[in-house]
Motif scaffolding. Structure first.
Motif, PDB file in Angstrom:
ATOM      1  N   THR A 136      -5.651  -0.563   1.467  1.00 35.38           N
ATOM      2  CA  THR A 136      -5.446   0.876   1.583  1.00 35.38           C
ATOM      3  C   THR A 136      -6.754   1.508   2.041  1.00 35.38           C
ATOM      4  O   THR A 136      -7.751   1.430   1.336  1.00 35.38           O
ATOM      5  CB  THR A 136      -5.032   1.463   0.220  1.00 35.38           C
ATOM      6  OG1 THR A 136      -3.881   0.746  -0.236  1.00 35.38           O
ATOM      7  CG2 THR A 136      -4.715   2.929   0.313  1.00 35.38           C
ATOM      8  N   PRO A 159       0.830  -1.202   0.000  1.00 34.29           N
ATOM      9  CA  PRO A 159       0.000   0.000   0.000  1.00 34.29           C
ATOM     10  C   PRO A 159       0.866   1.254   0.000  1.00 34.29           C
ATOM     11  O   PRO A 159       1.965   1.244   0.548  1.00 34.29           O
ATOM     12  CB  PRO A 159      -0.801  -0.113   1.292  1.00 34.29           C
ATOM     13  CG  PRO A 159      -0.055  -1.076   2.147  1.00 34.29           C
ATOM     14  CD  PRO A 159       0.698  -1.977   1.230  1.00 34.29           C
ATOM     15  N   LEU A 179      -6.672   9.109   0.429  1.00 38.88           N
ATOM     16  CA  LEU A 179      -5.790   8.444   1.390  1.00 38.88           C
ATOM     17  C   LEU A 179      -5.222   9.484   2.356  1.00 38.88           C
ATOM     18  O   LEU A 179      -4.765  10.545   1.939  1.00 38.88           O
ATOM     19  CB  LEU A 179      -4.641   7.769   0.622  1.00 38.88           C
ATOM     20  CG  LEU A 179      -3.520   7.150   1.452  1.00 38.88           C
ATOM     21  CD1 LEU A 179      -4.004   5.919   2.195  1.00 38.88           C
ATOM     22  CD2 LEU A 179      -2.340   6.792   0.560  1.00 38.88           C
TER      23      LEU A 179
END
Ligand code: C2O
Ligand code: CU
Ligand code: CU
Length: 481
Positions: free
Chosen positions: A214, A22, A221
């Motif tokens: 993720t 990730p 993110l």
């Protein structure tokens, strides 16, 4: 032999979760707050219009990823409605394929529900209209495309849907959207090396649902959120396709749960951790203090820091977190109450409810309008189930038999109702789920009894909210007349 195969699948699953590393989160971008959808009042109805389309978004900073969105490139505007008001929507499908828009948790007639019977094709629009008949709550909307709900939602189609009423207006809690009241949509994704989303409903992804490595919040993110009020309300949605998460703060501080899926609790509930399976929502209030200014403070999902807080000078926005919130009208359960059993079984492409897979042309349950029933939901797993429960290292932070970490648990969801949990494994529900619910996690070998009243006519669905299980047929229909 079967046990051996099963073990192999587990190992493949664990490896596939870790194979593409990730991206590293750096918490430099502000939390995106979905805009509120603007409506126009025409002839006593508030009219809302939006479109379903493809786009590109920067889920990871500097990387363009193809995503789907309502109006925008990913997720959708927050729709705010009021109890007692009439609404009309015009939803344009520009996705390039058929889809539908389902109002998860909303009490409405069957034709307005947006399930697989209300799919509409590319280039067309759908025009549902309805009156809001239920109390303040945090709901959401998402596609319900037969066999493709998982993919459509995973690509980004999901939005928050907030109901307000006189009670929520008058409660002394944070309620300024985007200031001290934030939607928090948590989802997990998997990316390939060029930054495209990987989606699959095969092999382990079919068995346990599409699980990512993720975690993203409101479509990006590692966001950071400036905190300038002392008390902040978060409306958290687990919008993941399949994963359960245990939410907490990185310093293990207390917070107060004020609502379940369908609205406020009777009393605020002090917690350090809260469990959400896919489709479930919770509202919490957290207190921030001056000394948090110099801390690295995060919201966590399991052991992952998913959002950072940047605590600034704090305005005191409310006096404190209220203890009592609302009064429930408890169901008067008749002594001759009708009980139905729902047996959840299998995995992967062989998931069933009561031994059947979804058939759009079959009615599985006939229900009488305005009748209270008891639905008993039992997860009997597979012949290998027990093993899996042990493998996934159960934590006792939750109230589920396998700590909610069993990959064989199923979040059971019923359309167009809010129900009450009567019993989990023969015991009264704990405070965190002792409120209005439309989705309930039933872990391996668990049985949950709920009381439910059907107040809207039409054809509706019940299903597992692991979207790959739903797409693979772990869904049934019921007709309310
Ligand atoms: Cu949230 Cu039938 O779905
Ligand atoms: Cu639903
Ligand atoms: Cu399931």
């Amino acid at each position: 032999m079967k046990k051996f195969l099963f073990l192999i699948f587990n190992i493949i699953f664990l490896i596939s979760c870790s194979k593409s590393l990730p991206p590293t989160p750096n918490f430099s971008r502000d939390l995106p707050v979905p805009p509120l959808l603007n409506g126009t009042l025409i002839d006593g109805e508030i009219n809302y219009e939006f479109e379903i389309k493809k786009g590109k978004s920067e889920i990871i900073e500097g990387v363009k990823t193809e995503t789907y969105g309502y109006n925008g490139n990913i997720l959708g505007p927050t729709i705010k409605v009021r109890k007692g008001q009439n609404y009309r929507f015009k939803i344009h499908n520009n996705l390039g394929e058929k889809t539908s828009v389902h109002w998860h948790g909303l009490r409405i007639p069957g034709e307005m529900d947006g399930g697989p019977n209300q799919m509409f094709i590319d280039g067309n629009y759908w025009e549902p209209h309805y009156k809001i008949e239920q109390p303040a709550a945090t709901l959401w909307y998402h596609p319900h495309t037969w066999h493709k709900t998982g993919e459509h939602a995973y690509m980004g189609l999901a939005g928050m849907y907030i109901i307000e009423d006189e009670i929520s207006d008058n409660l002394p809690i944070p309620k300024e959207y985007g200031v001290d009241d934030f939607p928090i949509i948590v989802q997990d994704k998997r990316f390939d090396r060029s930054g495209n989303l990987i989606y699959s409903n095969e092999h382990t992804d079919a068995m346990y649902g599409m699980r990512g490595n993720t975690l993203i919040v409101n479509g990006i993110l590692a966001p950071i959120l400036d905190i300038s009020k002392k008390y902040i309300r978060f409306r958290i949605l687990n919008g993941s396709n399949a994963s359960n998460y245990l939410y907490s703060f990185s310093d293990n501080r207390d917070f107060y749960q004020i609502a379940t899926d369908g609205g406020f609790l009777e009393k605020s509930n002090k917690l350090k951790k809260i469990f959400l399976s896919p489709g479930e929502r919770v509202e919490i209030i957290v207190e921030f203090k001056e000394q948090d200014k110099n801390k690295n403070l995060y919201l966590r999902a399991d052991d992952n820091n998913i959002m950072k807080f940047n605590v600034m000078n704090l305005d005191k926005n409310i006096d404190g977190i209220p203890n009592t919130l609302v009064n429930f009208q408890e169901y008067d359960i008749p002594s001759n109450v009708n009980t139905r059993e729902f047996i959840l079984q299998g995995m992967g492409h062989m998931v069933t409810i009561n031994g059947k897979q979804m058939n759009m042309n079959r009615v599985d349950e006939y229900v009488n309008l305005n009748e209270i029933e008891i639905w008993e939901i039992r997860n009997i797993g597979t012949m290998h189930g027990g093993m899996m429960g042990r493998m996934m290292n159960p934590s006792n932070d939750t109230d589920f038999s396998n700590g909610g970490k069993s990959l064989n648990g199923h979040p059971f969801h019923v359309h167009a109702v809010q129900f009450r949990v009567l019993e989990r494994n023969g015991r009264e529900p704990k405070a965190f789920e002792d409120g209005w619910k439309d989705t309930i996690f039933v872990d391996l070998e668990e049985v949950v009894k709920v009381a439910v009243k059907f107040e809207d006519k039409g054809l509706f669905m019940y299903h597992c909210h692991i979207l790959e299980h739903e797409d693979n047929g772990m869904m049934g229909t019921f007709l309310v007349e």
